[in-house]
Motif scaffolding. Structure first.
Motif, mmCIF file in Angstrom:
data_model
loop_
_atom_site.group_PDB
_atom_site.id
_atom_site.type_symbol
_atom_site.label_atom_id
_atom_site.label_comp_id
_atom_site.label_asym_id
_atom_site.label_seq_id
_atom_site.Cartn_x
_atom_site.Cartn_y
_atom_site.Cartn_z
ATOM 1 N N PHE A 63 0.795 -1.103 0.274
ATOM 2 C CA PHE A 63 0.228 -0.230 0.232
ATOM 3 C C PHE A 63 0.846 0.961 0.265
ATOM 4 N N GLY A 64 0.947 2.005 -1.192
ATOM 5 C CA GLY A 64 0.948 3.568 -0.856
ATOM 6 C C GLY A 64 0.206 4.685 -0.832
ATOM 7 N N SER A 65 0.705 5.233 0.767
ATOM 8 C CA SER A 65 -0.649 6.837 0.401
ATOM 9 C C SER A 65 -0.509 7.805 -0.741
ATOM 10 N N GLY A 66 -1.588 7.965 -1.231
ATOM 11 C CA GLY A 66 -1.876 9.036 -2.042
ATOM 12 C C GLY A 66 -3.271 8.449 -3.132
ATOM 13 N N ALA A 67 -3.432 7.330 -3.451
ATOM 14 C CA ALA A 67 -2.730 6.231 -2.497
ATOM 15 C C ALA A 67 -3.069 4.953 -4.130
ATOM 16 N N GLY A 68 -2.403 3.865 -3.058
ATOM 17 C CA GLY A 68 -2.924 2.876 -4.411
ATOM 18 C C GLY A 68 -1.929 1.372 -3.536
ATOM 19 N N SER A 69 -2.416 0.343 -3.998
ATOM 20 C CA SER A 69 -2.075 -1.005 -3.872
ATOM 21 C C SER A 69 -1.456 -2.399 -4.577
ATOM 22 N N ASP A 70 -0.922 -2.397 -5.315
ATOM 23 C CA ASP A 70 -0.197 -3.248 -5.904
ATOM 24 C C ASP A 70 0.018 -5.025 -4.781
ATOM 25 N N ALA A 71 -1.193 -5.871 -5.917
ATOM 26 C CA ALA A 71 -1.038 -7.671 -5.041
ATOM 27 C C ALA A 71 -0.311 -8.568 -5.993
ATOM 28 N N PHE A 72 -0.338 -9.452 -5.355
ATOM 29 C CA PHE A 72 0.657 -9.889 -6.333
ATOM 30 C C PHE A 72 0.446 -11.448 -5.553
ATOM 31 N N CYS A 73 0.367 -12.707 -6.797
ATOM 32 C CA CYS A 73 0.517 -14.270 -6.979
ATOM 33 C C CYS A 73 1.957 -14.675 -7.330
ATOM 34 N N LEU A 74 2.472 -15.040 -6.146
ATOM 35 C CA LEU A 74 4.048 -16.024 -6.430
ATOM 36 C C LEU A 74 3.383 -16.924 -6.941
ATOM 37 N N ASP A 75 4.297 -17.413 -6.787
ATOM 38 C CA ASP A 75 4.548 -19.740 -6.830
ATOM 39 C C ASP A 75 6.042 -20.060 -6.395
ATOM 40 N N VAL A 76 6.489 -20.817 -5.424
ATOM 41 C CA VAL A 76 7.551 -20.782 -4.918
ATOM 42 C C VAL A 76 7.983 -21.722 -6.185
ATOM 43 N N LYS A 77 9.159 -21.946 -6.028
ATOM 44 C CA LYS A 77 9.865 -22.932 -6.548
ATOM 45 C C LYS A 77 10.953 -23.801 -6.517
ATOM 46 N N ASP A 78 11.438 -24.233 -7.161
ATOM 47 C CA ASP A 78 13.260 -25.845 -6.026
ATOM 48 C C ASP A 78 14.041 -24.555 -6.241
ATOM 49 N N GLY A 79 13.747 -23.799 -6.847
ATOM 50 C CA GLY A 79 15.798 -22.814 -6.613
ATOM 51 C C GLY A 79 15.244 -22.512 -5.470
ATOM 52 N N ILE A 80 14.570 -22.175 -4.355
ATOM 53 C CA ILE A 80 14.347 -22.037 -3.307
ATOM 54 C C ILE A 80 15.605 -22.565 -2.237
ATOM 55 N N THR A 81 15.569 -24.306 -2.598
ATOM 56 C CA THR A 81 16.096 -25.166 -1.601
ATOM 57 C C THR A 81 17.179 -24.459 -2.196
ATOM 58 N N LYS A 82 17.578 -25.530 -3.566
ATOM 59 C CA LYS A 82 19.606 -24.763 -3.703
ATOM 60 C C LYS A 82 19.961 -23.563 -3.267
ATOM 61 N N LYS A 83 19.184 -22.329 -3.051
ATOM 62 C CA LYS A 83 19.716 -20.988 -3.105
ATOM 63 C C LYS A 83 19.969 -20.808 -1.746
ATOM 64 N N ARG A 84 18.987 -21.668 -1.134
ATOM 65 C CA ARG A 84 18.891 -21.171 0.509
ATOM 66 C C ARG A 84 20.209 -20.796 1.265
ATOM 67 N N GLY A 85 20.687 -19.994 2.041
ATOM 68 C CA GLY A 85 21.785 -20.110 2.903
ATOM 69 C C GLY A 85 22.511 -19.050 2.058
ATOM 70 N N LYS A 86 23.235 -18.800 0.871
ATOM 71 C CA LYS A 86 23.137 -17.772 -0.097
ATOM 72 C C LYS A 86 23.528 -16.016 0.689
ATOM 73 N N SER A 87 21.668 -15.951 1.543
ATOM 74 C CA SER A 87 22.074 -14.376 2.117
ATOM 75 C C SER A 87 21.459 -14.554 2.910
ATOM 76 N N PRO A 88 21.862 -13.538 3.885
ATOM 77 C CA PRO A 88 21.303 -13.430 6.243
ATOM 78 C C PRO A 88 20.306 -13.599 5.660
#
Lengths: 347, 128
Positions: A296-321
């Motif tokens: 949400f941003g004042s002035g005003a508006g909202s962006d809504a997203f639908c995201l699907d988690v994929k296998d890359g999450i497992t391989k890349k986890r731990g690569k950033s704090p």
């Protein structure tokens, strides 16, 4: 017909969050201005005197780029309402620090939703084939007038996302999104003014709730998704209460929103608020999970997203704090130190 | 931004030093001729972003432009490739700033230039 969906789906390939080291308990603000009590959140994250949106964006971006494994970015967009310069891009300094020169660079501003705007634009550029990958950052050093209600929550921090073509390295595919805007004067800051002004309770019903509900309900209507389809939901967090309230109205449970609900610990990081909540969710999400993200941003508006988690999450986890590790690393300061750090007190 | 700072912004932002194409020796700040083999075939090279504190002190009387930051730690840091950097150490508890402490690089505001108001960004280190 209002759904935004790129023909070639784009995906998050890397992400990085940044929460400054210093925390101001809201009991400190209440002690100074009310003689006691606290704010709605327990603490807020405070950028040090040598930090600003540029330095924090660089930190988050470096983590995101390292996780993505990419060495070339076609676009660098920084969504913020706290640019260090009125005229001189934040994005070019970030690009220089990343060693990126053949890139489209721009700063976006839309109060607290400039970060998700950056995600939208990069998704479009990648989805159209104009660029292979780009960087979307939501970052702010939010300021509230001393003693104002806003001072309890206005905080510093945010997150960066490398978005590119979906493939083996995809962490989460950005399936679709909706946006809903209107001319609503709930919160503003005129040129040359240091602190924003707001219409107190007007910021709730006709602003935050009206726009988020419209964006999310439109997304539901046009995709057929229901709240129960999502493992996680992340909403913009101006205070601890609003995201819980809007989640309840839309049919989500506390279990779905608690992972990304960071306001009680860090306050409202404005353009960084929902992006950093998404980072906290990605730190824990599993392949197959579905995530709803609504800014949400004042002035005003909202962006809504639908995201699907994929296998890359497992391989890349731990690569950033993780966001959790950043929450754990910090030290409390008093109101005087905060005043010095955030340019409210001069020698 | 002062011209001097602009010319070396990659050094400030990315720790870009130099590597000798003949013998592989690495330097920060960059040099034009290798101190090991005398070669002038020097290439830009981004330095490692982690290292250890060799020695340090706490400054109470800083150079102009740094007054608001006192007291702060100034340390000599040896990077993983052996190059040494004189740097501020920030966001670290007093007890953690000590000889041998592992540190990592970050980018911060170094200072704001006088009347022009231009912001000079540069590297600082944090105890890891």
């Amino acid at each position: 017909m209002y759904l935004m969906q790129s023909k070639n789906r784009a995906a998050i390939l890397g992400y990085g969050a940044y929460i400054p080291y210093y925390r101001l308990p809201t009991t400190e603000i209440a002690r100074v201005w009310r003689g006691g009590g606290s704010g709605p959140n327990v603490e807020k994250a405070v950028a040090s005197m040598d930090e600003d949106t540029v330095t924090m964006a660089i930190e988050a971006a470096r983590q995101a780029v390292a996780m993505s494994g990419l060495d070339s970015l076609g676009a660098v967009f920084v969504g913020t309402e706290s640019k260090p310069y009125a005229v001189k891009p934040t994005s070019t300094i970030v690009a220089q620090a990343l060693g990126q020169h053949h890139t489209l660079a721009a700063d976006l501003e839309f109060a607290c939703k400039a970060g998700t705007e950056a995600i939208q634009v990069i998704t479009g550029l990648v989805g159209s084939g104009m660029i292979q990958a780009g960087l979307a950052i939501g970052m702010d050093t939010a300021q509230g007038r001393p003693g104002d209600d806003l001072e309890y929550t206005a905080a510093s921090g945010g997150a960066a996302y490398v978005i590119g073509n979906k493939g083996e390295g995809a962490i989460a595919v950005i399936d679709c999104s909706t946006s809903f805007v209107s001319d609503t004067g709930d919160f503003w800051r005129r040129a040359h003014e240091k602190y924003p002004r707001h219409l107190s309770r007007f910021t709730g019903e006709p602003a935050y709730f009206y726009h988020i509900e419209n964006a999310v309900r439109t997304l539901f209507e046009e995709t057929g998704h229901k709240p129960g389809d999502f493992t996680y939901a992340v909403f913009h967090q101006p205070n601890p209460r609003f995201p819980v309230e809007v989640a309840t109205r839309l049919g989500f449970t506390m279990d779905q929103i608690k992972t990304g609900l960071l306001n009680p610990m860090i306050g409202n990081t404005y353009s960084g608020s929902s992006p950093i909540g998404l980072a906290a969710v990605l730190d824990e999400a599993k392949p197959g999970d579905k995530i709803l993200l609504a800014s949400f941003g004042s002035g005003a508006g909202s962006d809504a997203f639908c995201l699907d988690v994929k296998d890359g999450i497992t391989k890349k986890r731990g690569k950033s704090p993780t966001v959790k590790s950043m929450l754990q690393r910090g030290t409390r300061i008093d109101y005087s130190t905060y005043s010095k750090f955030r340019d409210k007190l001069h020698k | 931004m002062a011209i001097q700072s602009w010319r070396i912004r990659d050094r400030y932002y990315r720790l870009v030093g130099s590597r000798c194409a003949s013998c592989g020796a690495e330097y920060f700040p960059p040099v034009y001729r290798c101190r090991e083999c005398g070669s002038d075939k020097m290439k830009d090279k981004e330095m490692p972003k982690t290292g250890r504190i060799v020695t340090y002190t706490q400054l109470h009387e800083p150079l102009p432009g740094f007054e608001a930051q006192v007291p702060f730690y100034l340390a000599l840091v040896e990077l993983e490739n052996g190059a040494r950097v004189l740097t501020q150490v920030v966001d670290s508890p007093d007890e953690a700033v000590k000889t041998g402490a592992k540190v990592k690089a970050t980018v911060r505001r170094a200072k704001v230039e006088g009347e022009s108001g231009q912001i000079i960004y540069g590297y600082k280190f944090i105890v890891a």
